[in-house]
Scaffold this motif. Structure first.
Motif, short mmCIF file in Angstrom:
data_model
loop_
_atom_site.label_atom_id
_atom_site.label_comp_id
_atom_site.label_asym_id
_atom_site.label_seq_id
_atom_site.Cartn_x
_atom_site.Cartn_y
_atom_site.Cartn_z
N GLY A 19 4.10 -20.15 34.79
CA GLY A 19 3.80 -20.34 33.37
C GLY A 19 2.97 -21.58 33.09
O GLY A 19 2.77 -22.44 33.95
N ILE A 79 2.61 -24.57 29.95
CA ILE A 79 3.26 -25.04 28.73
C ILE A 79 2.33 -25.99 27.99
O ILE A 79 2.08 -27.11 28.42
CB ILE A 79 4.57 -25.75 29.06
N ASP A 118 2.61 -26.48 24.43
CA ASP A 118 3.47 -27.13 23.46
C ASP A 118 4.85 -27.25 24.07
O ASP A 118 5.38 -26.26 24.58
CB ASP A 118 3.53 -26.24 22.21
N GLU A 162 7.54 -24.59 23.88
CA GLU A 162 7.40 -23.33 24.61
C GLU A 162 8.38 -23.25 25.78
O GLU A 162 8.63 -22.18 26.32
CB GLU A 162 5.97 -23.19 25.14
N GLN A 172 11.68 -20.66 26.44
CA GLN A 172 11.83 -19.31 26.99
C GLN A 172 12.38 -19.33 28.42
O GLN A 172 12.70 -18.29 28.97
CB GLN A 172 10.47 -18.61 26.96
N TYR A 173 12.51 -20.51 28.99
CA TYR A 173 12.97 -20.60 30.38
C TYR A 173 14.40 -21.10 30.49
O TYR A 173 14.97 -21.62 29.53
CB TYR A 173 12.05 -21.55 31.16
N LEU A 201 15.99 -21.73 18.90
CA LEU A 201 14.87 -21.27 19.73
C LEU A 201 15.35 -20.77 21.09
O LEU A 201 14.64 -20.06 21.79
CB LEU A 201 13.85 -22.40 19.93
N TYR A 247 4.36 -30.69 32.57
CA TYR A 247 4.14 -31.32 31.27
C TYR A 247 4.67 -32.73 31.29
O TYR A 247 5.73 -33.01 31.87
CB TYR A 247 4.85 -30.52 30.17
#
Lengths: 254, 264, 214
Positions: free
Chosen positions: B135, B137, B139, B142, B145-146, B169, B217
């Motif tokens: 993936g 990232i 932002d 985000e 989702q993990y 979220l 990130y």
């Protein structure tokens, strides 16, 4: 006229709403062997346990010689030094040898010096024929031997009276004889004894007086001859001869 | 009757305990430190390169060396007390230790129980993933989702909990909390979690050591500065510590420490 | 990486582990033994208090009690983590030991007490010379289990900052990123301590066994 060692007046014991026995009168003179018989559950054992205050009576009085042991403020531990008890299940102290079992009371209760206590204990073991087993533990002794040690343990305290609570009821038939023999000799030696038992042969031969108890009261008491051959009550005759029937075979053997 | 007696006894005991610990105000810990000639500092030496143990079993690291110098400038002996991170704030609050340095970020909740020094260094946060992570990232949000791992009690834990879980979220079940980062790194390696959110400096260190992880990130998710934790309400101690921190910053001492411990 | 020195570092925590255990276990023994006798022979009301003590202390995880006693009570009495931890574990163990001894006392049948009284012994004498010696033998298997538990529970004081085996293993694990090595080392040390303890107590038990014919 020998003097009374144990005097019981109007003794009563209840458990909750059940009356075990009521208004029992009994006199045990010096040198007497009193045998108490009766159906199971009539309170014979409870009565015996009241005599040395292991069980507290709910009414009545007991005298040991001149002392009223049921009176308030009596030192019960001290009283029990003078009353010996032999139990149905022997109740030897499992962690001690035969000799140590007999010695314990002498050393810890009578505060006898070690050597003296050891000698006395050995004497008592010899008296019951077990000097050679002095170093054995209860787990290494037969039932009959354990009971004889139990008798020696009680005798060592030089009691005024010996109480026997169904001493042979937990024994195998072949072992009963050796214990009864010790008891018989004791009686002949002049020990004052109160014995609860089903052994009719012993009762007939050794007892000075037999007390027949049923449903919490004394039905009849008298000499063995009186009770066996001239009983006042049918119930007495019924019980005695029934028991003798059951135990009769053993009688022939002993 | 018996049950209510038991209950009553328990209530009384608990009340007594709680009353006993209500409001432990430290009045002039600085005086106490100066009189005793030593400062007792708590840390959780399981967080390289800020605080950890070397081969000889000695405490070492950025925070360790910094505090050693601070104590020297206070003119007192330094006594270290090591304990799990979660226990440190309570230990300062209860006066078991005089202060604590352990890569602490300022949070309002912590501020309710203890005080903070000025920031002595500013750090960033990083998302650490396995090398095979596909993936991207852009932002930080985000990452919701993990499957995420954090060290419990850290500001990264706070951030994930507040910004992702509480905000709806991400379900709580996707978040794993670990007592220590190296535990989390193991799970990262095995795939039990996808992303480890940690302070970027230890993240770098772990990345180097494990070899098959990467950072996708980096940035300041939370306030990046780290501070020393001090007893609540003691203004003089705070002033003294801040003074020394400023001194060390001006002298370049802190920069050279950073170079020593944080450079690749 | 010099594993030898790291292992040494972990192993040197053994002194703390032993220290905690050797304070907690004996104090638990003393308190537990006395309370057990008080609970069995002390009458109904006292028995109820003992029940509360035992139920509460055994109903809470040791680590929770540790925190309560260390952090919450530190307002009143200032103890080092080592002493606070050791004493807390001792108090907790005393509840478990009380139950062990209570069970053992009750297993020495009430008839033994009766036989002792029949010879003229007072209650205290009967307890001391007849019940206690037999009770100890009955208690040993359970007690040796409790000893092992205390050794293992001593690791809980890591949470309040005592540098014992577990805490050191954690530090090494973080520093070297070799958790397996660090924790296996710790495990081996704990295992050895428990193993030795069980062996020794097994010997004691055999020595004290009363001879009997099968």
């Amino acid at each position: 006229m020998s003097k009374p060692i144990l005097t019981v007046k109007q003794l009563t014991k209840r458990y909750g709403s059940n009356t075990i026995f009521e208004n029992i009168d009994l006199t045990v003179n010096e040198g007497d062997t009193i045998v108490i018989i009766g159906p199971s559950g009539t309170g014979k054992s409870t009565l015996l346990r009241c005599l040395n205050l292991l069980t507290k009576p709910d009414g009545g009085q007991i005298w040991l010689d001149e002392l009223e042991i049921t009176a308030k403020g009596t030192d019960e531990d001290h009283v029990r030094q003078h009353i010996g008890m032999v139990f149905q299940n022997f109740l030897l102290f499992n962690h001690l040898t035969a000799l140590e079992n007999v010695k314990l009371g002498l050393v810890r209760v009578k505060h006898m010096p070690e050597k003296e206590a050891e000698t006395k204990a050995l004497e008592e073991l010899t008296r019951v024929g077990l000097a050679d087993r002095a170093g054995h533990y209860p787990g290494q002794l037969s039932g009959g031997q354990q009971q004889r040690v139990g008798i020696a343990r009680a005798l060592a305290m030089d009691p005024r009276v010996m109480l026997f609570d169904e001493p042979t009821s937990a024994l195998d038939p072949e072992l009963i004889g050796e214990v009864l023999e010790v008891m018989r000799k004791l009686a002949l030696d002049g020990m004052t004894m109160v014995v609860v038992t089903h052994e009719m042969g012993f009762a007939r031969e050794v007892a000075d007086r037999i007390v027949f108890m049923e449903k919490g009261s004394i039905v009849e008491e008298g000499s063995p001859d009186d009770l066996f051959y001239h009983p006042k009550y049918d119930r007495t005759r019924e019980f005695l001869w029934k028991i003798t029937e059951l135990y009769g075979k053993k009688e022939a053997q002993t | 009757m018996k049950k209510s007696l038991v209950f009553l006894v328990l209530i009384v005991l608990t009340a007594g305990l709680l009353a006993g610990c209500a409001g432990q105000k430290a009045d002039s810990v600085l005086d106490k430190i100066k009189t005793a000639g030593k400062v007792v500092v708590g840390t959780s030496a399981d967080y390289p390169p800020y605080e950890y143990v070397d081969e000889a079993g000695k405490f070492t690291g950025f925070d360790i060396d910094l505090m050693t110098e601070i104590a020297r400038r206070m003119g007192v002996e330094l006594v270290w007390t090591d304990m799990p991170f979660d226990s440190l704030v309570a230990a300062v609050q209860e006066g078991k230790i005089d202060m604590s340095i352990s890569c602490f970020n300022y949070t309002e909740e912590r501020d309710a129980q203890v005080d903070f020094s000025d920031a002595y260094y500013t750090s960033e946060d990083a998302f650490l993933v396995a090398e095979t992570f596909a993936g991207a990232i852009a932002d930080p949000l985000e990452v919701a989702q993990y499957k995420i791992g954090v060290q419990s009690g850290t500001v990264q834990d706070d951030w994930v909990t507040t910004e992702l879980v509480d905000a709806g979220l991400m379900p709580e079940s996707q978040l794993s909390r670990y007592e220590r980062v190296d535990q989390a790194a193991l799970d990262l390696q095995s795939g039990r979690i996808d992303v480890l959110v940690a302070d970027s400096v230890p993240a770098q260190a772990i990345m180097k050591q494990f070899g098959n992880l990467k950072i996708v990130y980096e940035g300041m998710l939370y306030t990046g500065p780290i501070n020393i934790v001090l007893p609540d309400g003691d203004a003089t101690l705070q002033a003294e510590v801040n003074r020394i921190i400023k001194e060390l910053q001006d002298e370049g001492f802190i920069d050279s420490l950073a170079l020593q411990y944080f450079s690749e | 990486m010099d594993f030898g020195r790291f292992i040494q570092f972990i192993a040197s925590g053994t002194a703390y582990t032993l220290g905690v255990t050797l304070i907690a276990l004996p104090s638990g023994l003393l308190i537990g033994l006395v309370l057990a006798f008080v609970a069995v022979y002390g009458g109904k009301l006292i028995g109820k208090f003992m029940d509360v003590y035992s139920t509460v202390l055994r109903g809470i995880p040791p680590i929770v009690l540790l925190f309560i006693l260390y952090f919450v009570m530190s307002g009143t009495v200032n103890l080092s983590p080592f002493w606070a931890g050791s004493i807390s574990l001792g108090i907790i163990s005393s509840a478990y030991q009380m139950e062990i001894f209570r069970g053992a006392i009750l297993s020495v049948s009430g008839e033994q007490m009766m036989a002792a009284r029949a010879v003229g012994m007072s209650k205290m004498q009967a307890i001391r010379y007849v019940v206690l010696p037999q009770m100890i033998r009955l208690a040993i298997p359970s007690w040796s289990n409790e000893a092992a538990i205390v050794i293992k529970d001593s690791s809980l004081v890591y949470a309040i900052g005592v540098p014992e085996i577990l805490r050191r293993a954690q530090l090494i694990s973080a520093s070297t990123q070799e958790p397996f090595l660090a924790y296996i080392t710790a495990a081996l040390i704990y295992f050895t301590l428990v193993f030795i303890t069980n062996r020794v107590l097994g010997r004691v038990e055999r020595k004290l066994t009363i001879p009997a014919n099968p």
